[in-house]
Design an enzyme around this catalytic site. Sequence first.
Site, short mmCIF file in Angstrom:
data_model
loop_
_atom_site.label_atom_id
_atom_site.label_comp_id
_atom_site.label_asym_id
_atom_site.label_seq_id
_atom_site.Cartn_x
_atom_site.Cartn_y
_atom_site.Cartn_z
N TYR A 1 0.43 2.63 0.44
CA TYR A 1 0.71 1.35 0.00
C TYR A 1 2.10 1.20 -0.09
CZ TYR A 1 0.96 -3.31 -1.93
OH TYR A 1 1.27 -4.59 -2.23
N LYS B 1 4.52 -1.06 2.45
CA LYS B 1 5.43 -1.89 2.24
C LYS B 1 7.03 -1.74 2.34
CE LYS B 1 2.84 -5.32 1.04
NZ LYS B 1 3.02 -6.65 1.59
#
Length: 321
Positions: free
Chosen positions: A150, A154
């Site tokens: 994750y 990002k």
Amino acid sequence: MTTFLITGGAGFIGSHLTEALAAGGGKVIAYDNLSTGKLKNLKAISKKKNFSFIKADILNEKMLGQAIKRVDTVFHLAAAVGVKYVIDNPFRTVEVNVLGTENVLRLCHRYKKKVILASSSEVYGKNESFPLKEEDDRVLGATNIIRWSYAATKAMDEFMALAYYREKKLPILIIRFFNICGPRQSGRYGMVVPRFIEQALKGKAITIYSDGKQTRSFTYIGDTIKCILALSTIRRAYGKVFNLGSREVVSIKELALKVKEIAGSNSPLVYIPYEKVYGRDFEDMRHRRPDIAKLEKYLGFSPRTRLREIIKSILCENKKL
Ligand code: UDP
């Protein structure tokens, strides 16, 4: 009339932002595939004339392009979020967060639209500088630890956005959220505050992972929306990255005790090793607190709501349901 598109508009942050933009008089389109977002989050504005909803995925280029074409500014919040969601859906996380964001940026460039990109304090990974500044290093664990995917997606979104800004002059603004919480947030995907509140209200054990000495800075949704709106109107802020979070630091054990006390609950506290919850390949950051000097310099204000008030606002919502 200014027009806005909010991807992830039926989600927790997205729905609050959609409401605020609509209240400001703009024409607002919420775009969401309803995978984790909910239509009921938009109930209060569903009948407003300046609001419309599109149920579609950001991977659907055609629908996304048609929506982006119709607006002036895009707030890109659609993403796979929540530590539990990411661990349960590793492929979808990478697909949505990288390919979906690439679609958003490419189409915003094609149709010449401003973009506000939602990023995350996760990008700092295990860096435990206290507080974390926007220019600080990212410290990410090995690729077998799914949680870090994750953070990597990002960071890739930020790289893509900054490349569009530098090379193609696309006006983009990047905001890194630090543990935003408040009414409408779901505990299903791992987020600790709604989980503890639900457990306290049901008289169930409050599940503290690890030793509970890890700390976070929880940030109120109302402050978050004010900061996003204000930043988006500042021309000099484009091309830059901003931390958005609270200065108040709390350990997870303190959070559990506060929730218990404010809710008047008798729930016991239980300590669960990470391994039992997320499997063997899991890492967490011990501490995470934002440096918000840059945010304050641009806005002249910053999130101020205390955790106690945040907890009360969520309890209040639960009583109404
Ligand atoms: N956590 C916890 N109990 C729960 C859910 C989370 O103790 O039921 C802990 C989690 O391990 C982390 C902190 O609370 O240390 C914040 O977790 P969350 O997933 O809300 O956000 P994160 O900061 O990890 O992205």
